[in-house]
Design a protein around this motif. Structure first.
Motif, mmCIF file in Angstrom:
data_model
loop_
_atom_site.group_PDB
_atom_site.id
_atom_site.type_symbol
_atom_site.label_atom_id
_atom_site.label_comp_id
_atom_site.label_asym_id
_atom_site.label_seq_id
_atom_site.Cartn_x
_atom_site.Cartn_y
_atom_site.Cartn_z
ATOM 1 N N PRO A 37 5.016 -3.785 4.060
ATOM 2 C CA PRO A 37 3.942 -3.894 5.060
ATOM 3 C C PRO A 37 4.412 -4.456 6.391
ATOM 4 C CG PRO A 37 3.159 -4.624 2.914
ATOM 5 C CD PRO A 37 4.635 -4.395 2.778
ATOM 6 N N ARG A 40 6.341 -1.760 8.323
ATOM 7 C CA ARG A 40 5.455 -0.790 8.977
ATOM 8 C C ARG A 40 4.870 -1.361 10.264
ATOM 9 N NH1 ARG A 40 3.858 -0.001 3.605
ATOM 10 N NH2 ARG A 40 1.910 -1.162 3.921
ATOM 11 N N ARG A 41 4.870 -2.653 10.392
ATOM 12 C CA ARG A 41 4.400 -3.295 11.620
ATOM 13 C C ARG A 41 5.547 -3.598 12.572
ATOM 14 N NH1 ARG A 41 1.231 -3.958 7.478
ATOM 15 N NH2 ARG A 41 -1.011 -4.375 7.671
ATOM 16 N N GLY A 291 -4.976 -5.529 -1.613
ATOM 17 C CA GLY A 291 -4.792 -5.643 -0.171
ATOM 18 C C GLY A 291 -4.114 -6.912 0.287
ATOM 19 N N GLU A 294 -0.916 -6.637 2.546
ATOM 20 C CA GLU A 294 -1.262 -6.161 3.889
ATOM 21 C C GLU A 294 -1.898 -7.277 4.717
ATOM 22 O OE1 GLU A 294 -0.538 -3.251 5.178
ATOM 23 O OE2 GLU A 294 0.202 -2.263 3.354
ATOM 24 N N ARG A 295 -2.761 -8.056 4.099
ATOM 25 C CA ARG A 295 -3.400 -9.158 4.832
ATOM 26 C C ARG A 295 -2.384 -10.222 5.214
ATOM 27 N NH1 ARG A 295 -7.503 -7.789 1.086
ATOM 28 N NH2 ARG A 295 -6.795 -9.344 -0.434
ATOM 29 N N ASP A 298 -0.538 -8.903 8.143
ATOM 30 C CA ASP A 298 -1.361 -9.011 9.350
ATOM 31 C C ASP A 298 -1.330 -10.434 9.903
ATOM 32 O OD1 ASP A 298 -2.195 -6.377 9.521
ATOM 33 O OD2 ASP A 298 -4.025 -6.693 8.359
#
Length: 309
Positions: A37, A40-41, A291, A294-295, A298
């Motif tokens: 994740p 991807r960022r 999730g 992903e969190r 973020d």
């Protein structure tokens, strides 16, 4: 695999160290779930051992404490290292306060329901030993349930072993914690609520781990039975109160913390009480919520650009 992921994105992308220990040079498997994740960022993850003198900590945009689980016997050294890392999450002052479980006393004074605890300084004998009941003995500075045992004080052997455990910790210069064993954990387990950037992410259930007197431990932590759990409203409420009280004590807002984990057990009346507030290097149990990784990514990305998660 971790090295190839990092190398592929090194051209100018933010570099984040996931801080670990020599026993886990490629990170804990759960933490590795955040690598893709973050990739991807556009963020590179590099495993970095906290006491490796060759690591250039200034070369990272952020250093995230993840699995430096060998620090408890070298806390002074660990804290001295943490103070040298300018971009550390969570920050060094939080690490200092949170790696000594006497913080529970401050939270209790701020209205948080905390498991009842008797504290013994290294020079203080255990004089008021309860006549009966099950109790947990552990040091104020430890990780992964190290030097933690459960004793039935009506059993003469347990009573002797509990006294020996307390004496051993005191001789080692440790502050000793003595807490009643909350038997509801045998039925309900422990609820751990995980927050990223001050926002609730997910929760898990940890099964009971303490089955008797401390008999040593292999590895960095005891094996745990983990399952996903939807926290009850009263658990969410207590967890929010814990974070608010911690913020008042430390002068930080919950959103200032990259991560936090609040561990609760039902007390004698069934209401949740705090066992531990983990702000230093908690397992985040990313594998137990679809999730969660992903969190977490973020929250890290938001920290890198200086905005709230």
């Amino acid at each position: 695999m971790i090295e190839s992921i990092s190398s592929a994105t090194r051209g100018g992308s933010p570099r984040v160290a996931f801080v670990t220990c020599a026993e886990l040079p490629d990170l804990d498997p759960d933490d590795r779930l955040a690598i893709e994740p973050l990739l991807r960022r556009g963020i590179t993850v590099v495993p970095a051992i906290w006491d490796d003198k060759a690591v250039d900590w200034d070369g990272f945009d952020l250093a995230v404490l993840r699995s430096p689980w060998d620090y408890s016997g070298r806390r002074d050294e660990f804290l001295a290292w943490a103070r040298t890392v300018a971009r550390l999450a969570n920050p060094a002052e939080i690490v200092r306060a949170n790696t000594d479980k006497r913080y529970l006393g401050g939270l209790a004074e701020n209205g948080v329901p905390v498991v009842t605890t008797t504290w013994l300084a290294p020079d203080q004998p255990w004089e008021s030993v309860p006549a009966r009941g099950e109790y947990v003995v552990k040091p104020a500075i430890s990780a992964g349930s190290y030097e933690t045992g459960r004793y039935d004080l009506t059993d003469p052997d347990h009573r002797r072993l509990a006294g020996e455990h307390v004496a051993r910790l005191r001789e080692a210069g440790q502050t000793v914690m003595i807490q009643p064993y909350l038997s509801a954990v045998d039925r309900d387990g422990e609820t751990a609520l995980i927050f990223f950037g001050g926002r609730f992410s997910h929760a898990i259930r940890k099964g009971p781990m303490l089955d008797g007197p401390y008999q040593g431990m292999e590895g960095l932590y005891r094996p745990e039975q983990i399952d996903p759990r939807a926290p009850r409203p009263e658990e969410r409420d207590v967890a929010e109160r814990v974070l608010a009280a911690a913020g008042r004590i430390t002068g930080t807002a919950p959103g200032d913390l990259l991560y936090a984990r609040v561990d609760l057990i039902p007390g004698p009346d069934g209401a949740p009480v705090l066992v531990e507030l983990e702000l230093t290097e908690p397992s985040l149990f990313l594998a137990h919520d679809a999730g969660a990784a992903e969190r977490f990514a973020d929250a890290i990305a938001a920290r890198l650009v200086g905005s709230p998660a």
